[in-house]
Design a protein around this motif. Structure first.
Motif, PDB file in Angstrom:
ATOM      1  N   GLU A  19       5.788 119.519  59.846  1.00  0.00           N
ATOM      2  CA  GLU A  19       4.856 118.715  59.862  1.00  0.00           C
ATOM      3  C   GLU A  19       3.417 118.801  59.074  1.00  0.00           C
ATOM      4  N   GLN A  20       3.442 119.957  58.870  1.00  0.00           N
ATOM      5  CA  GLN A  20       2.105 120.269  57.814  1.00  0.00           C
ATOM      6  C   GLN A  20       2.661 119.827  56.449  1.00  0.00           C
ATOM      7  N   GLY A  21       3.757 119.330  56.341  1.00  0.00           N
ATOM      8  CA  GLY A  21       4.077 118.983  54.827  1.00  0.00           C
ATOM      9  C   GLY A  21       4.488 119.883  53.860  1.00  0.00           C
ATOM     10  N   ILE A  22       5.329 121.125  54.749  1.00  0.00           N
ATOM     11  CA  ILE A  22       5.830 122.016  53.691  1.00  0.00           C
ATOM     12  C   ILE A  22       7.228 122.001  54.290  1.00  0.00           C
ATOM     13  N   GLU A  23       8.058 121.883  52.758  1.00  0.00           N
ATOM     14  CA  GLU A  23       9.534 122.002  53.200  1.00  0.00           C
ATOM     15  C   GLU A  23      10.020 123.566  53.249  1.00  0.00           C
ATOM     16  N   CYS A  24      10.440 124.063  54.295  1.00  0.00           N
ATOM     17  CA  CYS A  24      10.713 125.560  54.394  1.00  0.00           C
ATOM     18  C   CYS A  24      11.930 125.474  55.711  1.00  0.00           C
ATOM     19  N   ALA A  25      13.122 125.885  54.880  1.00  0.00           N
ATOM     20  CA  ALA A  25      14.389 126.079  55.737  1.00  0.00           C
ATOM     21  C   ALA A  25      14.282 126.989  56.964  1.00  0.00           C
ATOM     22  N   ARG A  26      15.248 126.816  57.987  1.00  0.00           N
ATOM     23  CA  ARG A  26      15.236 127.868  58.984  1.00  0.00           C
ATOM     24  C   ARG A  26      15.433 129.363  58.393  1.00  0.00           C
ATOM     25  N   ARG A  27      16.230 129.473  57.578  1.00  0.00           N
ATOM     26  CA  ARG A  27      16.711 130.721  57.021  1.00  0.00           C
ATOM     27  C   ARG A  27      15.450 131.300  56.218  1.00  0.00           C
ATOM     28  N   THR A  28      14.683 130.441  55.606  1.00  0.00           N
ATOM     29  CA  THR A  28      13.417 131.027  54.972  1.00  0.00           C
ATOM     30  C   THR A  28      12.502 131.487  55.930  1.00  0.00           C
ATOM     31  N   VAL A  29      12.343 130.607  57.037  1.00  0.00           N
ATOM     32  CA  VAL A  29      11.425 131.173  58.105  1.00  0.00           C
ATOM     33  C   VAL A  29      11.777 132.452  58.631  1.00  0.00           C
ATOM     34  N   ALA A  30      13.126 132.612  58.887  1.00  0.00           N
ATOM     35  CA  ALA A  30      13.627 133.961  59.485  1.00  0.00           C
ATOM     36  C   ALA A  30      13.316 135.238  58.387  1.00  0.00           C
ATOM     37  N   LYS A  31      13.402 134.680  57.309  1.00  0.00           N
ATOM     38  CA  LYS A  31      13.260 135.894  56.042  1.00  0.00           C
ATOM     39  C   LYS A  31      11.820 136.284  56.227  1.00  0.00           C
ATOM     40  N   TYR A  32      10.954 135.322  56.138  1.00  0.00           N
ATOM     41  CA  TYR A  32       9.415 135.388  56.132  1.00  0.00           C
ATOM     42  C   TYR A  32       8.926 136.083  57.602  1.00  0.00           C
ATOM     43  N   ARG A  33       9.649 135.811  58.725  1.00  0.00           N
ATOM     44  CA  ARG A  33       9.214 136.420  59.977  1.00  0.00           C
ATOM     45  C   ARG A  33       9.806 137.867  59.825  1.00  0.00           C
ATOM     46  N   GLU A  34      10.770 138.294  59.350  1.00  0.00           N
ATOM     47  CA  GLU A  34      11.143 139.607  59.273  1.00  0.00           C
ATOM     48  C   GLU A  34      10.332 140.320  58.433  1.00  0.00           C
ATOM     49  N   ALA A  35       9.931 139.755  57.073  1.00  0.00           N
ATOM     50  CA  ALA A  35       8.980 140.430  56.669  1.00  0.00           C
ATOM     51  C   ALA A  35       7.821 140.704  57.076  1.00  0.00           C
ATOM     52  N   LEU A  36       7.222 139.922  57.975  1.00  0.00           N
ATOM     53  CA  LEU A  36       5.822 140.223  58.784  1.00  0.00           C
ATOM     54  C   LEU A  36       6.010 140.888  60.051  1.00  0.00           C
ATOM     55  N   ARG A  37       7.523 141.316  60.311  1.00  0.00           N
ATOM     56  CA  ARG A  37       7.884 142.195  61.099  1.00  0.00           C
ATOM     57  C   ARG A  37       7.409 141.641  62.724  1.00  0.00           C
ATOM     58  N   ILE A  38       7.676 140.440  62.583  1.00  0.00           N
ATOM     59  CA  ILE A  38       7.754 139.443  63.689  1.00  0.00           C
ATOM     60  C   ILE A  38       9.199 139.498  64.532  1.00  0.00           C
ATOM     61  N   ALA A  39       9.151 139.911  65.817  1.00  0.00           N
ATOM     62  CA  ALA A  39      10.489 140.193  66.474  1.00  0.00           C
ATOM     63  C   ALA A  39      10.959 138.474  66.565  1.00  0.00           C
ATOM     64  N   PRO A  40      12.291 138.182  67.053  1.00  0.00           N
ATOM     65  CA  PRO A  40      13.060 137.172  67.248  1.00  0.00           C
ATOM     66  C   PRO A  40      12.239 136.515  68.603  1.00  0.00           C
ATOM     67  N   ALA A  41      12.435 135.341  68.590  1.00  0.00           N
ATOM     68  CA  ALA A  41      11.999 134.685  69.966  1.00  0.00           C
ATOM     69  C   ALA A  41      12.359 135.339  71.144  1.00  0.00           C
ATOM     70  N   ASN A  42      13.827 135.791  71.250  1.00  0.00           N
ATOM     71  CA  ASN A  42      14.241 136.226  72.476  1.00  0.00           C
ATOM     72  C   ASN A  42      13.599 137.787  72.949  1.00  0.00           C
ATOM     73  N   LEU A  43      13.088 138.314  72.063  1.00  0.00           N
ATOM     74  CA  LEU A  43      12.338 139.678  72.252  1.00  0.00           C
ATOM     75  C   LEU A  43      11.058 139.293  72.308  1.00  0.00           C
ATOM     76  N   ARG A  44      10.316 138.428  72.016  1.00  0.00           N
ATOM     77  CA  ARG A  44       8.847 137.870  72.332  1.00  0.00           C
ATOM     78  C   ARG A  44       8.731 137.316  73.598  1.00  0.00           C
ATOM     79  N   LYS A  45       9.695 136.782  74.205  1.00  0.00           N
ATOM     80  CA  LYS A  45       9.499 136.301  75.462  1.00  0.00           C
ATOM     81  C   LYS A  45       8.861 137.316  76.909  1.00  0.00           C
ATOM     82  N   ALA A  46       7.959 136.771  77.251  1.00  0.00           N
ATOM     83  CA  ALA A  46       7.443 137.431  78.182  1.00  0.00           C
ATOM     84  C   ALA A  46       8.098 137.436  79.673  1.00  0.00           C
ATOM     85  N   LEU A  47       8.073 138.272  80.199  1.00  0.00           N
ATOM     86  CA  LEU A  47       8.934 138.527  81.259  1.00  0.00           C
ATOM     87  C   LEU A  47       8.170 138.097  82.478  1.00  0.00           C
TER      88      LEU A  47
END
Length: 525
Positions: free
Chosen positions: A497-525
């Protein structure tokens, strides 16, 4: 077959000792360069450290004053002239020529020889000085160096030993406790079993081993009562349990149930806690799901590494090689790029020894002459190293001007090849310069490699830097609903939507490089 003579012309690159030293100095970090300089000072009698007064009178202080007078008011102030002016006492400035081997060399003819037959230049011609480092002359004596401040931090072992002094223990128990304290790792954990520790002290005496295990068991109980809570644990579950038990003594009545449930959770598999499997934990612990959620929230506030705050921060202190300062504000802001004077060694050729060598032609003259030449080349290579770092840093600042104005979201794609083509150097040279070299900017201190990033395509046909994309991902995650965290696919769609072509696996790679946990571990209880 008939033999004959033939004349053939060819070119090849000869890596002389001077060129090899120049390449090696270029790729060294600041700490490694300091060690190299100290080693050279110990081995070469013709090399000495320049005094403070001489540097202020003849060295970089004069060069800085000239640069301040001639400094333009607008545009990028690369300050390359600062390094050149600091060597104005020399008759020639080292120049860099590109070769097929991938590194720079001097065009001085003496690069190709061993220095044994060349004419010895006058020491006054060389000036004998590398760019001198000047100290803080602002008169602020209260300013404390970050490294000295880090050295003043107390270690975990010292902190525990001081607490142990308040315990009334016998000689044997006191020594056992001291031994366990010294056996802790940086995180505050006791990694080795008590039996192995005892076997190491008494390898051949089983009775003595049993006695030691008993003493260590008593000492371990005492150790686990000391501050910080959780110290002396053998694993993560035990560490969390110790902290919860210490917390139980201070918690209010409304948190007692959560503490009790948290203790039960710590007795279960740690993988269930990592996955936040509330239903499974509720079944195993016999607690309501709401109570389990409150307990997990309590556990997340605990410290998994009790010794973290005692780790020697000196290992994490980064001394920048280049300092970027902003002049003006907004889009018209200019940036001054200069070398950090505190990392530049103050070296020169020892005048007395060099003068004595000129008037003495006795035995050993040739060996001493070679050592003198080594000292001169070492000083010149250091000058060339800092000059190259400054040129590359200035080119980076010019290319990434928007970053220094707007931040990492404005980072543009940049590869080593672009800087190499602009400066007339090889990509391998740029790679050496940008490795383990740091730049202090208004946004923080970054490694020079941070400013290089691959390009991702956009809908408009342009390119977006991978660094900027990572910054966008970080923003999306920071603004997400904690109860419904964004998945990698959703983040990929938001980038589109921002005009940037970025595949899901690329997002996962960048997220891991930023040390951001997956969605299931970020979910608030």
């Amino acid at each position: 077959m008939k033999q004959g003579l033939a004349l053939r012309v060819s070119q090849h690159l000869a890596l002389t000792p001077q060129l090899q030293q120049s390449i090696r100095l270029l790729q060294l970090s600041t700490l490694e360069l300091g060690q190299e300089v100290q080693q050279m000072l110990d081995e070469n009698p013709f090399l000495e450290v320049q005094s403070e007064d001489a540097g202020e009178e003849f060295g970089i202080a004069v060069a800085d004053q000239r640069a301040a007078v001639d400094e333009p008011e607008t545009g990028f102030e690369g300050a390359t002239a600062g390094v050149q002016e600091s060597a104005t006492t020399t008759s020639s400035t080292s120049s860099e020529t590109e070769s097929e081997g991938g590194d720079y060399a001097s065009d001085d003819p003496s690069w190709e020889g061993d220095g044994s037959t060349e004419t010895v230049p006058d020491d006054g011609e060389w000036g004998g000085e590398a760019p001198a480092a000047k100290r803080n002359n602002n008169g602020d004596d209260d300013e404390v160096d970050a490294t000295e401040l880090a050295r003043g931090n107390e270690s975990l072992q010292s902190w525990l030993h001081r607490q142990a002094l308040a315990l009334r223990l016998g000689e044997v128990d006191r020594m056992a406790l001291r031994f366990l304290i010294e056996s802790l790792n940086d995180d505050g954990y006791l990694e080795e079993p008590l039996e192995e520790l005892a076997a190491g002290l008494a390898p051949d005496d089983l009775e003595q081993q049993e006695e030691l295990v008993h003493r260590f068991t008593v000492a371990l109980r005492l150790l686990q009562t000391l501050d910080p809570p959780g110290v002396g644990a053998r694993n993560l579950s035990e560490c969390l349990t110790l902290q919860l038990k210490a917390m139980q003594q201070d918690e209010e009545d409304e948190d007692v149930a959560a503490c009790a449930a948290a203790l039960k959770i710590c007795q279960q598999s740690i993988d269930l806690l990592a996955k936040r499997d509330v239903k499974r934990l509720a079944q195993l612990c016999g607690e309501a799901e709401a109570c389990v959620r409150a307990a997990i929230g309590l556990i997340t506030r605990l410290e998994p590494k009790p010794g973290r705050r005692f780790i020697d921060v000196e290992r994490n202190v980064v001394v920048p090689d280049v300092i970027v300062t902003q002049v003006g504000r907004g889009s018209r802001a200019n940036f001054r790029v200069q070398l950090n004077p505190d990392v530049m060694p103050r070296l020169r050729v020892h005048d007395v020894y060099a003068g004595a060598l000129k008037s003495h032609r006795g035995e050993g003259h040739q060996a001493l002459q070679q050592r003198l030449q080594e000292a001169r080349w070492f000083i010149k290579n250091i000058q060339q190293r800092f000059d190259t770092i400054l040129r590359v840093s200035t080119a980076i600042v010019e290319r990434q001007r928007n970053f220094f104005i707007h931040g990492e979201l404005a980072m543009r794609p940049l590869v080593l090849r672009e800087i190499a083509a602009e400066l007339g150097l090889h990509e391998s040279t740029i790679s050496r310069v940008t490795t383990a070299k740091y730049m202090s900017t208004p946004f923080g201190t970054f490694e020079l490699k941070y400013f290089f990033g691959s390009a991702l395509g956009t809908e408009t046909g342009g390119n977006a830097s991978s660094t900027a994309v990572r910054a966008l991902i970080k923003q999306f995650v920071a603004a997400e609903n904690a109860k419904k965290p964004l998945s990698d696919s959703q983040i990929s769609e938001m980038l589109k939507e921002q005009g940037i072509e970025c595949a899901r696996r690329t997002v996962a790679k960048y997220r891991e490089a930023l040390r951001i946990a997956p969605a299931n571990l970020r979910k608030a209880l």
